[in-house]
Design an enzyme around this catalytic site. Structure first.
Site: not given
Length: 357
Positions: A59-61
């Site tokens: 989900t990071y970026g």
């Protein structure tokens, strides 16, 4: 860099890990991030100083963090440990969230491609999914472990009963067990100590701490009687921070500044060092957007607060035990006069043997 055993597993990890959330926007309205050249420089510094475990997530970026990390470690995969996570929304579809076989399989395979590797050292489920049977989640993860695509398993952001339910299912069916929990823990928010810490100690799960600086509130920039910085990412981050009392915050900051002056270290270094001395902690995730910040954070693991300083900081931060913890602690103190403080340490399994009560 000191290494510690990750829970009861055979894996040893550095006491500091580097979080790659700055490699890409964590959320659409997140702060500016490091570009690829800056990210590679940060990875170079980490490896040079023994910070060889890196944290990322799907989900990071929406995967960009994994892309950038994969490029930064290319050619030196055997020199690092990678932990990544899945379960939080990674796309708009109904099957792009949660811990189903569908989403986990898709997410893990995508993570492997982005990171440019054929295995993940530590894979963590990022959330608790009450809609997917635990058996489905664990059997899927076990398949990846048996296939050699994942080495070790862990959880993040789950309650103690969630974890214990999974551990029981894993034991019942012979699936791989969780050996780590990535948790929020800081002097400002010590909820981890109430149930997750004793559970982790009992289950042999090492703690990997995120946000040890309390959402930026313990960086030394927040001081009593000084206006809060206006143009700071702190204002963006606080909307997701746990609730806190300002009087308690300033009392803690006063104690931190006092200890920082005694040691000749910065407030963040003191905070990180305190965290490293807490029970069950295997590694603390540090985040930095500049080389100076990174080197200062790394230095936090090269010295140690005195026991008296640790006790003073612990006393300066509030932890009100919840039922039945306070009841158990009082009962234990009655039977064991040496346990007089109603604190998390008083009910850790290693300190009180139920058979002695």
């Amino acid at each position: 860099m000191e290494t510690r055993r990750l829970g009861s597993s055979g894996l040893f990890v550095p006491v500091l890990s580097y979080g790659t959330g700055f490699f890409a926007p964590h959320l659409d309205d997140g702060p500016p991030t490091l570009d690829e050249a800056e990210a590679r420089r940060m990875v170079d510094i980490c490896i040079e100083h023994g910070v060889t475990m890196f944290d990322t997530a799907t989900t990071y970026g929406l995967g960009h963090s994994e892309d950038i990390l994969g490029a930064a470690i290319k050619g030196r995969r055997d020199d690092v440990l990678i932990m990544t996570k899945a379960g939080m929304p990674s796309g708009p579809g109904p099957n792009q969230v949660g811990l189903s076989r569908q989403n986990l399989t898709r997410s893990i395979e995508q993570s492997l491609r982005r990171l440019g590797t054929d295995y993940i050292d530590l894979f963590l489920v990022h959330i608790y999914d009450g809609l997917t049977p635990v058996e489905e989640t664990l059997s899927t993860l076990d398949d990846f472990v048996r296939a050699g695509k994942i080495r070790y398993l862990g959880v993040s952001n789950q309650s103690a009963w969630h974890v214990m339910k999974s551990q029981a299912v894993a034991e019942k069916y012979g699936y791989s067990r969780y050996v780590a929990q990535q948790i929020h823990y800081s002097l400002l928010c010590r909820d981890y100590e109430l149930d997750l810490m004793p559970m982790g100690q009992d289950q042999g799960m090492g703690a990997i701490v995120w946000s040890p600086l309390g959402w930026g509130l313990l960086t030394g920039r927040i001081k009593r009687g000084v206006p809060w910085p206006e143009n700071s990412r702190l204002n963006w981050m606080l909307k997701d921070a746990p609730p806190f009392d300002e009087d308690d915050l300033y009392a803690l900051v006063d104690a931190l500044e006092e200890v920082a002056e005694e040691t000749g270290k910065t407030v963040p270094q003191v905070v990180i060092n305190w965290t490293l001395q807490r029970p069950t902690v295997s590694s603390v995730i540090i985040g930095a957007r500049t080389e100076e910040q990174l080197l200062q954070n790394i230095d936090a693991a090269t010295w140690a607060l005195t026991p008296e300083q640790v006790d003073r900081l612990t006393a300066a931060s509030k932890l009100l035990p919840l039922y039945p913890n306070w009841h158990y602690a009082r009962y234990a103190a009655d039977r064991h006069p040496t346990l007089v403080d109603i604190d998390a340490d008083a009910w850790l399994p290693s300190m009180v043997n139920p058979s002695d009560l």
